[in-house]
Design a protein around this motif. Sequence first.
Motif, PDB file in Angstrom:
ATOM      1  N   LEU A 138       0.844  -1.074  -0.107  1.00 39.12           N
ATOM      2  CA  LEU A 138      -0.103   0.093  -0.094  1.00 39.12           C
ATOM      3  C   LEU A 138       0.976   1.409   0.102  1.00 39.12           C
ATOM      4  O   LEU A 138       0.602   2.046  -0.846  1.00 39.12           O
ATOM      5  CB  LEU A 138      -0.877   0.105   1.285  1.00 39.12           C
ATOM      6  N   LEU A 139       1.616   1.396   0.901  1.00 39.48           N
ATOM      7  CA  LEU A 139       2.513   2.406   1.211  1.00 39.48           C
ATOM      8  C   LEU A 139       3.350   2.725  -0.027  1.00 39.48           C
ATOM      9  O   LEU A 139       3.508   3.831  -0.784  1.00 39.48           O
ATOM     10  CB  LEU A 139       3.522   2.330   2.334  1.00 39.48           C
ATOM     11  N   ASP A 140       4.202   1.691  -0.604  1.00 40.30           N
ATOM     12  CA  ASP A 140       5.190   1.833  -1.615  1.00 40.30           C
ATOM     13  C   ASP A 140       4.306   2.149  -2.965  1.00 40.30           C
ATOM     14  O   ASP A 140       4.708   2.774  -3.945  1.00 40.30           O
ATOM     15  CB  ASP A 140       6.041   0.710  -1.710  1.00 40.30           C
ATOM     16  N   GLY A 141       3.040   1.362  -3.119  1.00 39.14           N
ATOM     17  CA  GLY A 141       2.231   1.720  -4.250  1.00 39.14           C
ATOM     18  C   GLY A 141       1.743   2.831  -4.433  1.00 39.14           C
ATOM     19  O   GLY A 141       1.810   3.573  -5.616  1.00 39.14           O
ATOM     20  N   PHE A 142       1.170   3.267  -3.519  1.00 36.94           N
ATOM     21  CA  PHE A 142       0.613   4.893  -3.366  1.00 36.94           C
ATOM     22  C   PHE A 142       1.920   5.534  -3.851  1.00 36.94           C
ATOM     23  O   PHE A 142       1.664   6.688  -4.495  1.00 36.94           O
ATOM     24  CB  PHE A 142      -0.033   5.101  -1.967  1.00 36.94           C
ATOM     25  N   PHE A 143       3.008   5.580  -3.065  1.00 35.54           N
ATOM     26  CA  PHE A 143       4.175   6.548  -3.292  1.00 35.54           C
ATOM     27  C   PHE A 143       4.454   6.339  -4.594  1.00 35.54           C
ATOM     28  O   PHE A 143       4.738   7.478  -5.431  1.00 35.54           O
ATOM     29  CB  PHE A 143       5.246   6.169  -2.489  1.00 35.54           C
ATOM     30  N   LEU A 144       4.651   5.418  -5.404  1.00 31.87           N
ATOM     31  CA  LEU A 144       4.994   5.220  -6.853  1.00 31.87           C
ATOM     32  C   LEU A 144       4.123   5.851  -7.824  1.00 31.87           C
ATOM     33  O   LEU A 144       4.275   6.548  -8.646  1.00 31.87           O
ATOM     34  CB  LEU A 144       5.054   3.690  -7.150  1.00 31.87           C
ATOM     35  N   LEU A 145       2.804   5.590  -7.416  1.00 30.13           N
ATOM     36  CA  LEU A 145       1.561   6.070  -8.208  1.00 30.13           C
ATOM     37  C   LEU A 145       1.620   7.805  -8.086  1.00 30.13           C
ATOM     38  O   LEU A 145       1.609   8.423  -9.110  1.00 30.13           O
ATOM     39  CB  LEU A 145       0.268   5.903  -8.062  1.00 30.13           C
ATOM     40  N   GLU A 146       1.807   8.356  -6.967  1.00 32.80           N
ATOM     41  CA  GLU A 146       1.899   9.652  -6.886  1.00 32.80           C
ATOM     42  C   GLU A 146       3.310  10.178  -7.429  1.00 32.80           C
ATOM     43  O   GLU A 146       3.022  11.490  -8.067  1.00 32.80           O
ATOM     44  CB  GLU A 146       1.830  10.100  -5.363  1.00 32.80           C
ATOM     45  N   PHE A 147       4.309   9.495  -7.314  1.00 28.85           N
ATOM     46  CA  PHE A 147       5.581  10.100  -7.974  1.00 28.85           C
ATOM     47  C   PHE A 147       5.429  10.156  -9.312  1.00 28.85           C
ATOM     48  O   PHE A 147       5.938  11.254 -10.126  1.00 28.85           O
ATOM     49  CB  PHE A 147       6.585   9.136  -7.498  1.00 28.85           C
ATOM     50  N   ILE A 148       4.789   9.172 -10.036  1.00 31.03           N
ATOM     51  CA  ILE A 148       4.690   9.219 -11.517  1.00 31.03           C
ATOM     52  C   ILE A 148       3.673  10.131 -11.856  1.00 31.03           C
ATOM     53  O   ILE A 148       4.234  10.979 -12.931  1.00 31.03           O
ATOM     54  CB  ILE A 148       4.058   7.862 -11.737  1.00 31.03           C
ATOM     55  N   HIS A 149       2.683  10.473 -11.118  1.00 26.09           N
ATOM     56  CA  HIS A 149       1.897  11.797 -11.481  1.00 26.09           C
ATOM     57  C   HIS A 149       2.623  13.119 -11.191  1.00 26.09           C
ATOM     58  O   HIS A 149       2.655  14.064 -12.309  1.00 26.09           O
ATOM     59  CB  HIS A 149       0.675  11.806 -10.385  1.00 26.09           C
ATOM     60  N   LEU A 188      16.471  -3.582  -9.952  1.00 25.71           N
ATOM     61  CA  LEU A 188      15.733  -4.795 -10.083  1.00 25.71           C
ATOM     62  C   LEU A 188      15.298  -5.069  -8.680  1.00 25.71           C
ATOM     63  O   LEU A 188      14.155  -5.548  -8.459  1.00 25.71           O
ATOM     64  CB  LEU A 188      16.488  -5.716 -10.679  1.00 25.71           C
ATOM     65  N   GLU A 189      16.152  -4.880  -7.569  1.00 22.38           N
ATOM     66  CA  GLU A 189      15.645  -5.196  -6.306  1.00 22.38           C
ATOM     67  C   GLU A 189      14.731  -4.250  -5.578  1.00 22.38           C
ATOM     68  O   GLU A 189      14.290  -4.436  -4.519  1.00 22.38           O
ATOM     69  CB  GLU A 189      16.908  -5.175  -5.526  1.00 22.38           C
ATOM     70  N   ASN A 190      14.342  -3.015  -6.371  1.00 26.58           N
ATOM     71  CA  ASN A 190      13.593  -2.113  -5.956  1.00 26.58           C
ATOM     72  C   ASN A 190      12.325  -1.912  -6.807  1.00 26.58           C
ATOM     73  O   ASN A 190      12.106  -0.782  -6.824  1.00 26.58           O
ATOM     74  CB  ASN A 190      14.394  -0.808  -5.853  1.00 26.58           C
ATOM     75  N   GLN A 191      11.522  -2.941  -6.504  1.00 29.03           N
ATOM     76  CA  GLN A 191      10.309  -3.061  -7.474  1.00 29.03           C
ATOM     77  C   GLN A 191       9.130  -3.454  -6.705  1.00 29.03           C
ATOM     78  O   GLN A 191       9.266  -4.162  -5.643  1.00 29.03           O
ATOM     79  CB  GLN A 191      10.518  -3.797  -8.686  1.00 29.03           C
ATOM     80  N   VAL A 192       7.783  -3.146  -7.084  1.00 32.07           N
ATOM     81  CA  VAL A 192       6.667  -3.768  -6.510  1.00 32.07           C
ATOM     82  C   VAL A 192       5.972  -4.278  -7.828  1.00 32.07           C
ATOM     83  O   VAL A 192       6.295  -3.648  -8.957  1.00 32.07           O
ATOM     84  CB  VAL A 192       5.797  -2.967  -5.685  1.00 32.07           C
ATOM     85  N   PRO A 193       5.173  -5.402  -7.678  1.00 27.96           N
ATOM     86  CA  PRO A 193       4.549  -6.006  -8.846  1.00 27.96           C
ATOM     87  C   PRO A 193       3.756  -5.071  -9.515  1.00 27.96           C
ATOM     88  O   PRO A 193       2.899  -4.069  -8.919  1.00 27.96           O
ATOM     89  CB  PRO A 193       3.802  -7.083  -8.451  1.00 27.96           C
ATOM     90  N   PHE A 194       3.515  -4.797 -10.780  1.00 22.85           N
ATOM     91  CA  PHE A 194       2.918  -3.767 -11.551  1.00 22.85           C
ATOM     92  C   PHE A 194       1.545  -4.098 -11.431  1.00 22.85           C
ATOM     93  O   PHE A 194       0.822  -3.101 -11.483  1.00 22.85           O
ATOM     94  CB  PHE A 194       3.001  -3.875 -13.189  1.00 22.85           C
ATOM     95  N   ILE A 195       0.918  -5.363 -10.972  1.00 29.51           N
ATOM     96  CA  ILE A 195      -0.367  -5.647 -10.759  1.00 29.51           C
ATOM     97  C   ILE A 195      -1.136  -4.914  -9.448  1.00 29.51           C
ATOM     98  O   ILE A 195      -2.080  -4.525  -9.434  1.00 29.51           O
ATOM     99  CB  ILE A 195      -0.580  -6.977 -10.628  1.00 29.51           C
TER     100      ILE A 195
END
Length: 262
Positions: A138-149, A188-195
Amino acid sequence: MDSSREPNVDPSSWILPIQVSLGTVRHGQVEACSISKVPDKLRKPNKDAYVPQVVSIGPYHRGSQNDLLLMMEQPKWNYMRSLIRRSVYQAQQEGRIEDGPGMVKVCGETILEIEYVVRASYVGNALSEPHELAKLMLLDGFFLLEFIHRLYEYKEALKAEDNGDYDDDPVFESHEKVLSVLSDLLLLENQVPFIVLKKLYRKLFPIPVPIQQDNRVATLAIGAVGYPSVVPTSGAAHLLHLVHLSIVNQEDRKNLGKRLKS
C-alpha cells in the motif's frame, strides 16, 4: 509426545510455497520470480550499484539503516495522502462520494486478495505476515503512483519553463534529487509488482474497463520517465520491466524501418 518436532512451527506452513506458485498460473498479469536479488557474481565489482541510495521500494531493502532511505519514509506517507486527495477530488467531480479512510481500507483489502500473486513475484520469503506485506505494498504502491503523477507534471512544467514551487517536496527539491530517486526506482531489487499499481489505481480512479485493457498506469509511467508512448502497455511485471519493453520495442521499430527502406 514427539520431541523431534520443531516447536512453534505451523504444521500447514509447508503448503504456502504451493499456494504462492499457484498464484501466478494462467494469471496473465504477473510473472513469477520477476523481482529478484542481483547475483553476488554481478554485485561484487560495485555492490552499491544495485542498492537503492535514496528511496527503498518493496521488501528487499526494507529496514535498512541507511539514513537517506530512512529519511524518505515520511515523504512516502505524504505522497500517499496526496494521492488519496487526488482520488477524492476526482470522485467529487464525477458526483461520487468517497472518503480517504474508506478508500485506504478498500485498497488494503484489494492487496490482501492478491497476496499470493504478490508473493510469487518475489524470490524468497518476502515478509511472512500477510498484513505487513499488504501495508508495504500500500505505502510503496501509493508512493510510486503519486511520484509518477508528479514526475509527469514536473516534466510538463519544465517544458513550459515553469520551475514551479516544490519547497515542501524533498523529492523534487532539485533536478539531481529527482534523477537520484528515479534511478533507485529502476533498480531490479527495488520494485513492486505492476499488478499492485494497476489494482490500486483502479480502486482510486475507477473506470468501466476490464483490467486487461486498463493501461493507464503504464501509459502515464512511460511518459513520465521519458520513453516513447507507442510501447506495449500491458504485460509488464514491474516498472523496470516496462522500461525494458519500451527500449526493446523502440529498437524493433527502428530495425523494422531499416528493413522496409532496404
